[in-house]
Design a protein around this motif. Structure first.
Motif, PDB file in Angstrom:
ATOM      1  N   ASP A   9      33.201  43.250  44.802  1.00 52.85           N
ATOM      2  CA  ASP A   9      32.479  42.589  43.493  1.00 52.85           C
ATOM      3  C   ASP A   9      33.320  42.815  42.188  1.00 52.85           C
ATOM      4  O   ASP A   9      33.155  42.071  41.210  1.00 52.85           O
ATOM      5  N   GLU A  10      34.294  43.555  42.253  1.00 49.56           N
ATOM      6  CA  GLU A  10      35.040  44.028  41.073  1.00 49.56           C
ATOM      7  C   GLU A  10      36.061  42.782  40.809  1.00 49.56           C
ATOM      8  O   GLU A  10      36.907  42.133  41.463  1.00 49.56           O
ATOM      9  N   VAL A 353      43.201  39.436  56.813  1.00 47.20           N
ATOM     10  CA  VAL A 353      42.170  40.602  56.727  1.00 47.20           C
ATOM     11  C   VAL A 353      42.843  41.916  57.092  1.00 47.20           C
ATOM     12  O   VAL A 353      42.459  43.036  56.346  1.00 47.20           O
ATOM     13  N   GLY A 354      43.913  41.805  57.751  1.00 44.27           N
ATOM     14  CA  GLY A 354      44.861  42.927  57.934  1.00 44.27           C
ATOM     15  C   GLY A 354      45.300  43.447  56.582  1.00 44.27           C
ATOM     16  O   GLY A 354      45.632  44.388  56.158  1.00 44.27           O
ATOM     17  N   LEU A 355      45.807  42.478  55.660  1.00 41.84           N
ATOM     18  CA  LEU A 355      46.389  42.772  54.369  1.00 41.84           C
ATOM     19  C   LEU A 355      45.375  43.604  53.478  1.00 41.84           C
ATOM     20  O   LEU A 355      45.838  44.272  52.563  1.00 41.84           O
ATOM     21  N   VAL A 361      43.139  46.689  48.366  1.00 44.97           N
ATOM     22  CA  VAL A 361      42.260  46.027  47.500  1.00 44.97           C
ATOM     23  C   VAL A 361      41.078  45.244  48.090  1.00 44.97           C
ATOM     24  O   VAL A 361      41.466  44.547  48.772  1.00 44.97           O
ATOM     25  N   LYS A 362      39.827  45.632  47.574  1.00 42.18           N
ATOM     26  CA  LYS A 362      38.843  44.963  48.413  1.00 42.18           C
ATOM     27  C   LYS A 362      38.113  43.776  47.591  1.00 42.18           C
ATOM     28  O   LYS A 362      36.980  43.167  48.118  1.00 42.18           O
ATOM     29  N   SER A 363      38.576  43.500  46.711  1.00 40.73           N
ATOM     30  CA  SER A 363      37.850  42.523  45.718  1.00 40.73           C
ATOM     31  C   SER A 363      37.903  41.153  46.253  1.00 40.73           C
ATOM     32  O   SER A 363      39.279  40.709  46.626  1.00 40.73           O
ATOM     33  N   ARG A 364      36.883  40.609  46.299  1.00 40.49           N
ATOM     34  CA  ARG A 364      36.928  39.331  46.870  1.00 40.49           C
ATOM     35  C   ARG A 364      37.264  37.979  45.984  1.00 40.49           C
ATOM     36  O   ARG A 364      37.823  37.259  46.463  1.00 40.49           O
ATOM     37  N   PHE A 365      37.334  38.274  44.863  1.00 40.64           N
ATOM     38  CA  PHE A 365      38.203  37.698  43.753  1.00 40.64           C
ATOM     39  C   PHE A 365      39.447  37.364  43.950  1.00 40.64           C
ATOM     40  O   PHE A 365      40.064  36.464  43.352  1.00 40.64           O
TER      41      PHE A 365
END
Length: 494
Positions: A9-10, A353-355, A361-365
């Motif tokens: 959520d960042e 998804v692999g990227l 970097v896990k941010s969905r934004f």
């Protein structure tokens, strides 16, 4: 970042958000444009119509990505870093539909099947997780291998030419055609003793066709292929991830320098145009075609489930049942939107998804930003016209890689299947791949079967899917193992 904010959520600073969003777009771009090119050309649409399909696809890719990553109420969007794109699993059935019904009417039939399947997928989304037991890695891996093998035919035909039509390997010799014309006229003359020419008599094609597999085309495809392989080997990080796109760009520059790529349609295309729904008219809803596409969507949603579970592990956010239902429901909603806006079924793009795993970097934004970029690209008709202008030989070299990687992904998944202590898995894979090859090797196998079921059985992907599910249930039962499904999805991203 606040300690209470999960990395998913960042909200990153705008410049970094834009840069990472562009990276996600570039990684998926080659795959995103491939499907509208394949289907548009299979339908024999005008170049302007194919360019519109590409723009519509980019626009809907962006729109559905935003819904999936950002979320829209608790019902839609898994709210993880997911980029949405057209699934290759639907290409085989859609090409079969296009070959049987070409032009705008064929497009309307395809869009009708897509909308119908999207509605069914939307409704059954909460139930799909209960179907996981029917789709362990031995089943999904086999299906993905057959998808890749089926698509390879398209990539190979891009290089050499289609086996029928203007680029067929052989043509009727002109002198033979002239002889038959003369004899036909003589037979029709009053008082002629020459027997009438039998109805539907046709000459065999015996003369080599210069338009099939010219060496210059083969050389261009080889340059594209070698460029992709060299970039993949020596490129680092992001550059290696976009090797296919860079290979296509190199091929585009080469064909433009040889005068094989023309930009008149690009010059005449507008800089901005809204994507209007139902551009080809009202969809045609054929029950058999809808059933065919529903079977594809079930396979796609099972694959999405594995992707979501793997992505949850990668980001450290547990995927709950409501989240999974919202993500799969968005697959259905995206497919409905795709059919309405003149494009195709949507699912999470595996390379993106692999990227996430590669960049950390896990941010969905970041994916929301990528969705906005795709929306903008879809509203620029010049982009679609530029892609449509690419000669198919350029796409052929890239197609060998793109479609071959689909098959390789299936092989990776099967590499984790237990064949040593459970020999029955060999029967599941062997027989199912055999069923999947039937339409490729013997396309006329259905000639004595009821015509209404032809769209249902002329796709090797669907034949392999049904065979794998039934044989696995027969030999192995239907025990569900989420860990295996998650592991298979992560293997496909490695």
């Amino acid at each position: 970042m606040s300690n209470s904010t999960h990395p998913v959520d960042e909200v990153l600073p705008a410049p970094r958000l834009a840069a990472l969003g562009i990276q996600h777009v570039l990684v998926m771009y080659a795959g995103a444009i491939a499907v509208p090119l394949i289907i548009g050309r299979a339908l024999k649409l005008d170049p302007e119509q194919v360019a519109f399909l590409i723009s519509a696809d980019l626009f809907v890719c962006g729109l559905v990505t935003i819904i999936q990553s950002f979320g829209a109420t608790q019902w839609f969007g898994i709210k993880l870093p997911v980029m949405m794109g057209v699934t290759f699993a639907a290409v085989g059935p859609m090409v079969a539909m296009a070959n049987a019904n070409q032009g705008p009417d064929g497009a309307r039939m395809i869009f009708g099947a897509i909308i119908g399947a999207g509605i069914v997928a939307f409704l059954i989304a909460p139930l799909v997780s209960r179907m996981l037991r029917f789709f362990p890695p031995v089943v999904t891996g086999t299906i993905i291998v057959v998808i890749g093998a089926s698509l390879m035919r398209i990539g190979i035909n891009w290089i050499f030419g289609n086996p029928v039509g203007p680029t067929a390997p052989r043509l009727v010799a002109p002198e033979h055609a002239e002889w038959l014309k003369t004899v036909t006229e003589m037979a029709a003359a009053t008082g002629s003793t020459i027997p009438p020419i039998p109805a539907k008599l046709a000459l065999a094609a015996t003369a080599p066709n210069a338009a099939y597999a010219p060496l210059v085309n083969v050389a261009i495809s080889a340059v594209v292929l070698l460029s992709i392989l060299v970039i993949a080997k020596f490129g680092k990080g992001f550059v290696a991830n976009i090797a296919v796109l860079l290979g296509i760009l190199i091929g585009g520059v080469l064909t433009a320098s040889l005068g094989m790529m023309h930009f008149d349609k690009v010059a005449s295309a507008e800089w901005f145009e809204l994507i209007t729904p139902l551009r080809f008219g009202m969809p045609i809803f054929d029950p058999i075609l809808i059933i065919t596409m529903v079977l594809v969507m079930i396979v796609v949603m099972i694959e999405s489930t594995g992707m979501f579970l793997a992505l949850g592990d990668m980001t450290g956010r547990k995927v709950t049942q409501p989240m999974l239902s919202a993500g799969l429901r968005t697959d259905g909603l995206g497919t409905i939107i795709g059919g309405l806006f003149n494009t195709f079924p949507y699912t999470s793009f595996s390379q993106n998804v692999g990227l996430v795993g590669v960049t950390g970097v896990k941010s969905r934004f970041v994916c929301v930003a990528g969705g906005v970029i795709l929306l903008i690209l879809g509203l620029v008709p010049k982009m679609g016209a530029l892609v449509e202008a690419l000669p198919t030989v350029v796409l052929g070299g890239a197609g060998l890689v793109m479609f071959g990687m689909v098959a390789a992904t299936g092989i990776r998944i099967l590499s984790n299947v237990d064949f040593k202590t459970n020999r029955n898995n060999l029967f599941v894979v062997a027989v199912s791949i055999g069923f999947g090859m039937i339409p490729l090797v013997a396309p006329d196998f259905k000639m004595w079967m009821p015509h209404d079921i032809h769209p249902l059985i002329e796709s090797g992907i669907l034949l392999a899917s049904v065979s794998a599910v039934v044989l696995n249930a027969f030999f192995n039962g239907t025990k569900v193992n989420e860990a295996e499904i998650r592991e298979a999805a992560m293997a496909s991203e490695a």
